[in-house]
Design a protein around this motif. Structure first.
Motif, PDB file in Angstrom:
ATOM      1  N   TYR A 167       1.529   6.822  -6.678  1.00 46.86           N
ATOM      2  CA  TYR A 167       0.438   7.770  -6.962  1.00 46.86           C
ATOM      3  C   TYR A 167       0.940   9.219  -6.786  1.00 46.86           C
ATOM      4  CZ  TYR A 167      -3.913  10.338  -6.384  1.00 46.86           C
ATOM      5  OH  TYR A 167      -4.917  11.279  -6.504  1.00 46.86           O
ATOM      6  N   ILE A 168       1.695   9.387  -5.693  1.00 45.33           N
ATOM      7  CA  ILE A 168       2.216  10.751  -5.433  1.00 45.33           C
ATOM      8  C   ILE A 168       3.178  11.182  -6.538  1.00 45.33           C
ATOM      9  CG2 ILE A 168       3.662  12.106  -3.859  1.00 45.33           C
ATOM     10  CD1 ILE A 168       2.463  10.402  -1.589  1.00 45.33           C
ATOM     11  N   ARG A 169       4.009  10.240  -7.011  1.00 45.82           N
ATOM     12  CA  ARG A 169       4.958  10.577  -8.074  1.00 45.82           C
ATOM     13  C   ARG A 169       4.229  10.987  -9.350  1.00 45.82           C
ATOM     14  NH1 ARG A 169       7.332   6.206  -7.988  1.00 45.82           N
ATOM     15  NH2 ARG A 169       8.977   6.693  -6.521  1.00 45.82           N
ATOM     16  N   GLU A 170       3.168  10.246  -9.662  1.00 50.67           N
ATOM     17  CA  GLU A 170       2.388  10.568 -10.867  1.00 50.67           C
ATOM     18  C   GLU A 170       1.732  11.937 -10.751  1.00 50.67           C
ATOM     19  OE1 GLU A 170      -0.314   7.372 -11.329  1.00 50.67           O
ATOM     20  OE2 GLU A 170       1.200   5.925 -12.023  1.00 50.67           O
TER      21      GLU A 170
ATOM     22  N   GLU B 113       0.833  -1.195   0.000  1.00 52.99           N
ATOM     23  CA  GLU B 113       0.000   0.000   0.000  1.00 52.99           C
ATOM     24  C   GLU B 113       0.878   1.259   0.000  1.00 52.99           C
ATOM     25  OE1 GLU B 113      -0.414  -2.543   1.950  1.00 52.99           O
ATOM     26  OE2 GLU B 113      -2.384  -3.378   1.420  1.00 52.99           O
ATOM     27  N   ASP B 114       1.986   1.152   0.798  1.00 49.48           N
ATOM     28  CA  ASP B 114       2.886   2.305   0.838  1.00 49.48           C
ATOM     29  C   ASP B 114       3.517   2.544  -0.534  1.00 49.48           C
ATOM     30  OD1 ASP B 114       2.366   2.613   3.498  1.00 49.48           O
ATOM     31  OD2 ASP B 114       4.100   1.437   4.158  1.00 49.48           O
ATOM     32  N   MET B 115       3.911   1.499  -1.195  1.00 45.81           N
ATOM     33  CA  MET B 115       4.514   1.652  -2.510  1.00 45.81           C
ATOM     34  C   MET B 115       3.517   2.192  -3.516  1.00 45.81           C
ATOM     35  SD  MET B 115       7.610   0.844  -2.048  1.00 45.81           S
ATOM     36  CE  MET B 115       8.087   0.750  -3.743  1.00 45.81           C
ATOM     37  N   GLN B 116       2.269   1.724  -3.427  1.00 45.57           N
ATOM     38  CA  GLN B 116       1.234   2.205  -4.324  1.00 45.57           C
ATOM     39  C   GLN B 116       0.970   3.686  -4.110  1.00 45.57           C
ATOM     40  OE1 GLN B 116      -2.415   0.015  -4.031  1.00 45.57           O
ATOM     41  NE2 GLN B 116      -3.361   1.062  -5.775  1.00 45.57           N
ATOM     42  N   GLU B 117       0.968   4.047  -2.795  1.00 47.76           N
ATOM     43  CA  GLU B 117       0.729   5.450  -2.464  1.00 47.76           C
ATOM     44  C   GLU B 117       1.884   6.330  -2.966  1.00 47.76           C
ATOM     45  OE1 GLU B 117      -0.355   8.199   1.433  1.00 47.76           O
ATOM     46  OE2 GLU B 117       0.176   6.102   1.686  1.00 47.76           O
TER      47      GLU B 117
END
Length: 248
Positions: free
Chosen positions: A55-58, A48-52
């Motif tokens: 998302y922030i990078r995008e 979840e942390d990696m997904q988050e």
């Protein structure tokens, strides 16, 4: 996990503000802060942390692209305006060039005419020399015909081969001779203004006459060049006339 989400939100806001200040610079703040966060967190990073984080990078990339597009739009609007305001160099046709040259020629000719006109107005016209033949005077015993010349408005002479008579209303102040130069000098009291006058005489005994101005000294001078020595000439005064005669 709640602690992580709050911190993450703070990082997103900071990145967004920095991206507005410099939209052309790619930000690595998120990676740096995420690394620090992982080091501070003892728990391992979850999917979840990696997904988050992804998302922030995008979101960061999208915000950067939006700001770039805004800047490009502004530049595209300004550049045409600058080009429109650039002064355009005027070109002339052959007909226009000929017209300008003709105008300049006329102006130059007009100025030249004005200069010549002023010069002529400031130049005194030369007084015409008057030569007349007169009858012999009653007091002249020989048969010589006298030639009359008006040298100046106030000075006239009559001469022949043997005599020369000077006419003027001014009084004689001095008379003397220059023997080496065969000259007879006569000074008259007067304060008159004129240019030096010289005249060659068509006579067997009188060569040349010169009238010089000495206004500052209060006189003008008549210099008579003789063919022979002054002692061979007689000078007489009568009725304000000076008669110079060649002695036999």
């Amino acid at each position: 996990m709640k602690t992580l989400s709050l911190f993450t939100l703070t990082v997103i806001l900071a990145i967004g503000l920095n991206a507005r200040e410099n939209p052309f610079e790619m930000m690595n703040t998120f990676e740096e802060e995420t690394g620090k966060m992982i080091e501070m967190n003892e728990n391992p990073v979850t999917p979840e942390d990696m997904q988050e984080a992804q998302y922030i990078r995008e979101m960061q990339q999208k915000m950067s692209d939006v700001n770039k597009n805004k800047v490009n739009d502004a530049v595209n609007k300004i550049v045409p305006t600058i080009k429109e305001n650039k002064p355009v160099q005027k070109t002339y046709s052959k007909q226009e060039v000929d017209s300008l040259l003709q105008k300049t020629k006329k102006q130059t000719e007009q100025k030249t005419k004005e200069i010549v006109k002023k010069e002529l107005a400031n130049t005194k016209p030369a007084e015409p020399e008057q030569i007349v033949y007169v009858k012999p005077r009653p007091d002249i015993t020989d048969d010589d015909t006298l030639v009359a010349k008006t040298l100046l408005p106030f000075l006239k002479i009559e001469f022949s081969d043997n005599k020369l008579i000077i006419h003027t209303d001014y009084k004689v102040s001095k008379k003397f001779s220059i023997i080496k130069e065969n000259k007879l000098i006569i000074d008259y009291k007067a304060k008159v203004n004129f240019n030096t006058k010289k005249d060659d005489l068509d006579s067997k005994n009188f060569k040349r006459i010169t009238v010089g101005n000495h206004k500052s000294e209060g006189y003008f001078r008549v210099a008579l060049e003789l063919i022979d020595k002054p002692s061979n000439y007689n000078v007489s005064y009568k009725d304000d006339l000076i008669t110079i005669s060649k002695l036999n």
